[in-house]
Design a protein around this motif. Structure first.
Motif, PDB file in Angstrom:
ATOM      1  N   ILE A   1      56.124 -77.368 -13.972  1.00 20.26           N
ATOM      2  CA  ILE A   1      55.707 -77.468 -12.574  1.00 20.26           C
ATOM      3  C   ILE A   1      56.822 -76.900 -11.701  1.00 20.26           C
ATOM      4  N   ARG A   2      56.437 -76.008 -10.799  1.00 20.93           N
ATOM      5  CA  ARG A   2      57.456 -75.446  -9.909  1.00 20.93           C
ATOM      6  C   ARG A   2      56.886 -75.345  -8.513  1.00 20.93           C
ATOM      7  N   LEU A   3      57.776 -75.091  -7.573  1.00 23.37           N
ATOM      8  CA  LEU A   3      57.374 -74.952  -6.181  1.00 23.37           C
ATOM      9  C   LEU A   3      57.492 -73.480  -5.833  1.00 23.37           C
ATOM     10  N   HIS A   4      56.400 -72.925  -5.307  1.00 21.39           N
ATOM     11  CA  HIS A   4      56.444 -71.514  -4.932  1.00 21.39           C
ATOM     12  C   HIS A   4      55.549 -71.340  -3.727  1.00 21.39           C
ATOM     13  N   GLY A   5      56.070 -70.688  -2.715  1.00 20.51           N
ATOM     14  CA  GLY A   5      55.277 -70.462  -1.510  1.00 20.51           C
ATOM     15  C   GLY A   5      54.802 -71.760  -0.883  1.00 20.51           C
ATOM     16  N   GLY A   6      55.612 -72.797  -0.994  1.00 21.05           N
ATOM     17  CA  GLY A   6      55.265 -74.068  -0.374  1.00 21.05           C
ATOM     18  C   GLY A   6      54.222 -74.875  -1.116  1.00 21.05           C
ATOM     19  N   ARG A   7      53.854 -74.424  -2.304  1.00 22.25           N
ATOM     20  CA  ARG A   7      52.857 -75.176  -3.080  1.00 22.25           C
ATOM     21  C   ARG A   7      53.358 -75.444  -4.478  1.00 22.25           C
ATOM     22  N   LEU A   8      52.856 -76.501  -5.057  1.00 21.85           N
ATOM     23  CA  LEU A   8      53.222 -76.799  -6.432  1.00 21.85           C
ATOM     24  C   LEU A   8      52.329 -76.007  -7.375  1.00 21.85           C
ATOM     25  N   HIS A   9      52.957 -75.437  -8.393  1.00 21.25           N
ATOM     26  CA  HIS A   9      52.209 -74.672  -9.393  1.00 21.25           C
ATOM     27  C   HIS A   9      52.385 -75.355 -10.735  1.00 21.25           C
ATOM     28  N   ILE A  10      51.289 -75.600 -11.402  1.00 18.93           N
ATOM     29  CA  ILE A  10      51.368 -76.216 -12.726  1.00 18.93           C
ATOM     30  C   ILE A  10      50.923 -75.179 -13.752  1.00 18.93           C
TER      31      ILE A  10
ATOM     32  N   ALA B   1      47.970 -67.105  -7.536  1.00 13.04           N
ATOM     33  CA  ALA B   1      46.621 -67.573  -7.813  1.00 13.04           C
ATOM     34  C   ALA B   1      45.794 -66.522  -8.537  1.00 13.04           C
ATOM     35  N   GLY B   2      46.323 -65.297  -8.573  1.00 10.81           N
ATOM     36  CA  GLY B   2      45.466 -64.198  -8.990  1.00 10.81           C
ATOM     37  C   GLY B   2      45.393 -63.932 -10.477  1.00 10.81           C
ATOM     38  N   GLY B   3      46.378 -64.427 -11.217  1.00  9.25           N
ATOM     39  CA  GLY B   3      46.421 -64.103 -12.639  1.00  9.25           C
ATOM     40  C   GLY B   3      45.222 -64.631 -13.389  1.00  9.25           C
ATOM     41  N   ARG B   4      44.763 -63.854 -14.322  1.00  5.19           N
ATOM     42  CA  ARG B   4      43.658 -64.317 -15.158  1.00  5.19           C
ATOM     43  C   ARG B   4      44.196 -64.727 -16.500  1.00  5.19           C
ATOM     44  N   GLY B   5      43.576 -65.724 -17.098  1.00  6.55           N
ATOM     45  CA  GLY B   5      43.965 -66.116 -18.437  1.00  6.55           C
ATOM     46  C   GLY B   5      45.304 -66.833 -18.445  1.00  6.55           C
ATOM     47  N   GLN B   6      45.977 -66.827 -17.316  1.00  4.21           N
ATOM     48  CA  GLN B   6      47.259 -67.491 -17.184  1.00  4.21           C
ATOM     49  C   GLN B   6      46.913 -68.902 -16.743  1.00  4.21           C
ATOM     50  N   GLU B   7      47.262 -69.896 -17.553  1.00  4.58           N
ATOM     51  CA  GLU B   7      46.810 -71.250 -17.275  1.00  4.58           C
ATOM     52  C   GLU B   7      47.587 -71.844 -16.113  1.00  4.58           C
ATOM     53  N   GLU B   8      47.459 -71.249 -14.963  1.00  4.38           N
ATOM     54  CA  GLU B   8      48.225 -71.783 -13.852  1.00  4.38           C
ATOM     55  C   GLU B   8      47.308 -72.425 -12.833  1.00  4.38           C
ATOM     56  N   PHE B   9      47.799 -73.488 -12.269  1.00  2.00           N
ATOM     57  CA  PHE B   9      47.058 -74.184 -11.239  1.00  2.00           C
ATOM     58  C   PHE B   9      47.906 -74.214  -9.986  1.00  2.00           C
ATOM     59  N   VAL B  10      47.312 -73.902  -8.856  1.00  2.00           N
ATOM     60  CA  VAL B  10      48.051 -73.945  -7.600  1.00  2.00           C
ATOM     61  C   VAL B  10      47.449 -75.026  -6.726  1.00  2.00           C
ATOM     62  N   ALA B  11      48.321 -75.841  -6.180  1.00  2.00           N
ATOM     63  CA  ALA B  11      47.865 -76.954  -5.361  1.00  2.00           C
ATOM     64  C   ALA B  11      47.212 -76.446  -4.089  1.00  2.00           C
ATOM     65  N   GLU B  12      46.300 -77.209  -3.565  1.00  2.00           N
ATOM     66  CA  GLU B  12      45.585 -76.859  -2.346  1.00  2.00           C
ATOM     67  C   GLU B  12      46.497 -76.835  -1.131  1.00  2.00           C
ATOM     68  N   GLU B  13      46.889 -77.994  -0.683  1.00  2.00           N
ATOM     69  CA  GLU B  13      47.693 -78.079   0.524  1.00  2.00           C
ATOM     70  C   GLU B  13      48.945 -78.871   0.227  1.00  2.00           C
TER      71      GLU B  13
ATOM     72  N   GLY C   1      65.993 -81.929  -1.686  1.00  2.00           N
ATOM     73  CA  GLY C   1      65.345 -80.862  -0.930  1.00  2.00           C
ATOM     74  C   GLY C   1      65.435 -79.493  -1.576  1.00  2.00           C
ATOM     75  N   SER C   2      65.911 -79.441  -2.818  1.00  2.00           N
ATOM     76  CA  SER C   2      66.018 -78.142  -3.476  1.00  2.00           C
ATOM     77  C   SER C   2      64.650 -77.660  -3.967  1.00  2.00           C
ATOM     78  N   PRO C   3      64.156 -76.550  -3.423  1.00  2.00           N
ATOM     79  CA  PRO C   3      62.834 -76.071  -3.836  1.00  2.00           C
ATOM     80  C   PRO C   3      62.867 -75.373  -5.196  1.00  2.00           C
ATOM     81  N   LYS C   4      64.087 -75.159  -5.721  1.00  2.00           N
ATOM     82  CA  LYS C   4      64.194 -74.454  -7.000  1.00  2.00           C
ATOM     83  C   LYS C   4      64.061 -75.389  -8.192  1.00  2.00           C
ATOM     84  N   ALA C   5      64.070 -76.675  -7.938  1.00  2.00           N
ATOM     85  CA  ALA C   5      63.975 -77.628  -9.039  1.00  2.00           C
ATOM     86  C   ALA C   5      62.600 -77.536  -9.688  1.00  2.00           C
ATOM     87  N   ARG C   6      62.556 -77.859 -10.976  1.00  2.00           N
ATOM     88  CA  ARG C   6      61.284 -77.812 -11.700  1.00  2.00           C
ATOM     89  C   ARG C   6      61.101 -79.075 -12.520  1.00  2.00           C
TER      90      ARG C   6
END
Lengths: 272, 247
Positions: free
Chosen positions: B235-244, B110-122, B196-201
């Protein structure tokens, strides 16, 4: 006829102009000299006879022919205005299940012996009636209104055309798809209230056959039982003529897709 | 052999990644005086808990143009007994300042700046919906579709990836145990990692999806941030959340 083409007029959604299009399209093909039959598949909710203005001459119908209660040429109604044009009305009292696969195929095969084009007016929905109307088709005209629910339903129908027709089952070339936009209002598109031709083409990604403008002439024509294509001076009538010509291979520029410019003449003559 | 290190006396250390739970002090506005006062109050409530606690300073909620006195902020935090270990969500200039103070620059999801990433809430777990129509099923490893997937169609691959070289209509569903690639507009639903593979994107040229899911964790259209709608995304799954992330 070995080259008979079966064309289904379909949409998924109801009230978008399938029957109006079937009537106009069939008459347009007949006016170009092709022997054409238009078949109402909307068993139980028949309308095509009203739009074609032959409701008082219906004796036998499609289901009677399927059930062998009447011969095909007893049920076919010849259009009084146009040579080469015949109507096979639907039954108003039966339900869609009366359209059996074998029965429909037998009737279509018999029509093929004498007609160049068979236009199938599909009922709304994706149930049995719509399935029967599309199953034997060679080409499909997908009628779509410029609104998202209609576009989504058309997408659904395109999926079925690509997977559930006889041509696909028999591994022949798939049904040729054409997009027909109806009730299009360029003014509303320019105000952002309606999806544009471009938007819809982008979503559905099939070739555009034509755009029929929203027109008072359509309702008038329906109530008079005269296919709107017969009104050669109306915008909708002209647009349908263009579509038929394009369908037959002519290269005609799209009309009625840009907002009208109000000229001093249109004020004088009350341009339509 | 990754385990050989344990038994090999010549190896002095192991170097590997792990994760710790760490406090993050996220500055909401550029008001260090107020921050100092409020921090004193916070620490007073649980002095033992915060004593010598490592902390990461996050600047991600501040406007990039704002000039913040990073040295002052670090000394405020130190004065209350914290051990600042790094900063995150900072600009290029702040990165240099951090380096000068021997603070690590952390890039979290969540910390990157200028990096167009979105992290899902829950994260929300959902079972896969039953396919509406008889699914097109490929038993081979992967499937490449060249035609559009239309509304109401459901395409499932048993193994591997699913690639669609056209659009996926609204009301359509595509499912794969591996990755999903859509080289058109994704308007329907996409289920990657369905076993159930969390590595899929999921990759698509234009994100207008109704729902995206990886390993059962999903996001609906409403949750997508406006700036990533209709964009090419990953879109990927990281730390239990979806990141776009914009591609």
């Amino acid at each position: 006829m070995t080259n008979t083409k079966i064309i289904v007029i379909t949409s998924g959604k109801g009230g978008v102009g399938k029957t109006t299009t079937s009537a106009a399209f069939a008459m347009g093909l007949a006016l170009e000299g092709h022997k054409t039959a238009v078949v109402d598949f909307d068993v139980g909710l028949r309308n095509l006879d009203l739009i074609m203005g032959c409701e008082r001459r219906v004796v036998y119908d499609f289901v009677n022919v399927i059930n062998k209660e009447a011969r095909l040429n007893q049920a076919l109604i010849r259009d009084k205005r146009t040579e080469n044009l015949y109507i096979l009305p639907a039954s108003q009292t039966k339900d869609k299940e009366s359209l059996t696969m074998e029965g429909v195929e037998t009737v279509l095969n018999e029509l093929k012996e004498t007609f160049d084009y068979i236009v199938c007016d599909s009922p709304a929905g994706i149930e049995h009636g719509a399935f029967m109307a599309m199953y034997f088709a060679d080409e499909a005209v997908v009628v779509t209104n410029p609104e998202i629910s209609s576009v989504r339903d058309s997408d659904r129908i395109l999926g079925l055309l690509a997977s559930k027709t006889k041509r696909v089952v028999e591994n022949r070339t798939p049904v040729k798809e054409h997009l027909l936009l109806t009730r299009y209002s360029p003014e509303r598109v320019s105000r952002g209230e309606m999806l544009s031709v471009k938007d819809i083409q982008e979503i559905l990604s099939i070739p555009l056959l034509g755009v029929i403008p929203e027109s008072e002439a359509v309702l008038t024509a329906s109530n008079q039982g005269v296919p709107v294509i017969a009104n050669r001076n109306s915008d909708a009538g002209m647009a349908y003529q263009d579509c038929v010509a394009r369908f037959l291979g002519e290269d005609i520029e799209m009309r009625f897709i840009d907002p009208k410019k109000k000229s001093i003449f249109s004020k004088f003559f009350g341009g339509n | 052999m990754p385990n050989s290190a344990k038994h090999d006396n010549k190896v002095a250390f192991d170097l590997k990644g792990t994760s710790f739970t760490i406090l993050v002090l996220s500055l909401r506005k550029n008001d260090l005086d107020a921050a100092a006062v409020q921090l004193v109050e916070k620490v007073r409530q649980a002095a033992d808990f915060f004593h010598n606690a490592p902390v990461v300073i996050s600047l991600q909620h501040l406007d990039e143009e704002e000039q913040i006195d990073l040295a002052m902020l670090v000394s405020i935090v130190r004065a209350q007994g914290f051990i600042p270990v790094g900063i995150t969500g900072c600009t290029e200039q702040q990165k240099h300042q951090a380096a000068a103070m021997e603070l690590a620059v952390l890039t979290t999801r969540a910390g990157g700046r200028g990096q167009e990433e979105f992290v899902a809430e829950e994260p929300v777990l959902i079972p896969l919906p039953a396919a509406q129509e008889k699914p097109i099923t490929a038993t081979d490893t992967s499937l490449i579709l060249t035609e559009p997937v239309r509304s109401g169609q459901s395409v499932t691959v048993e193994q591997g990836d699913l690639t669609v070289m056209a659009s996926v209509g609204s009301g359509a569903e595509i499912t794969a145990p591996g990755n999903i690639h859509v080289y058109g507009t994704l308007r329907g639903r996409a289920f990657a990692g369905c076993n159930g593979s969390p590595k899929a994107r999921i990759f698509c040229q234009r994100l207008e999806a109704e729902l995206v899911s990886i390993a059962g964790i999903h996001l609906v259209s409403e949750d997508f941030p406006a700036h990533l709608r209709s964009k090419a995304v990953h879109i990927r799954l990281h730390g239990g959340r979806l990141h776009i992330t914009a591609l």
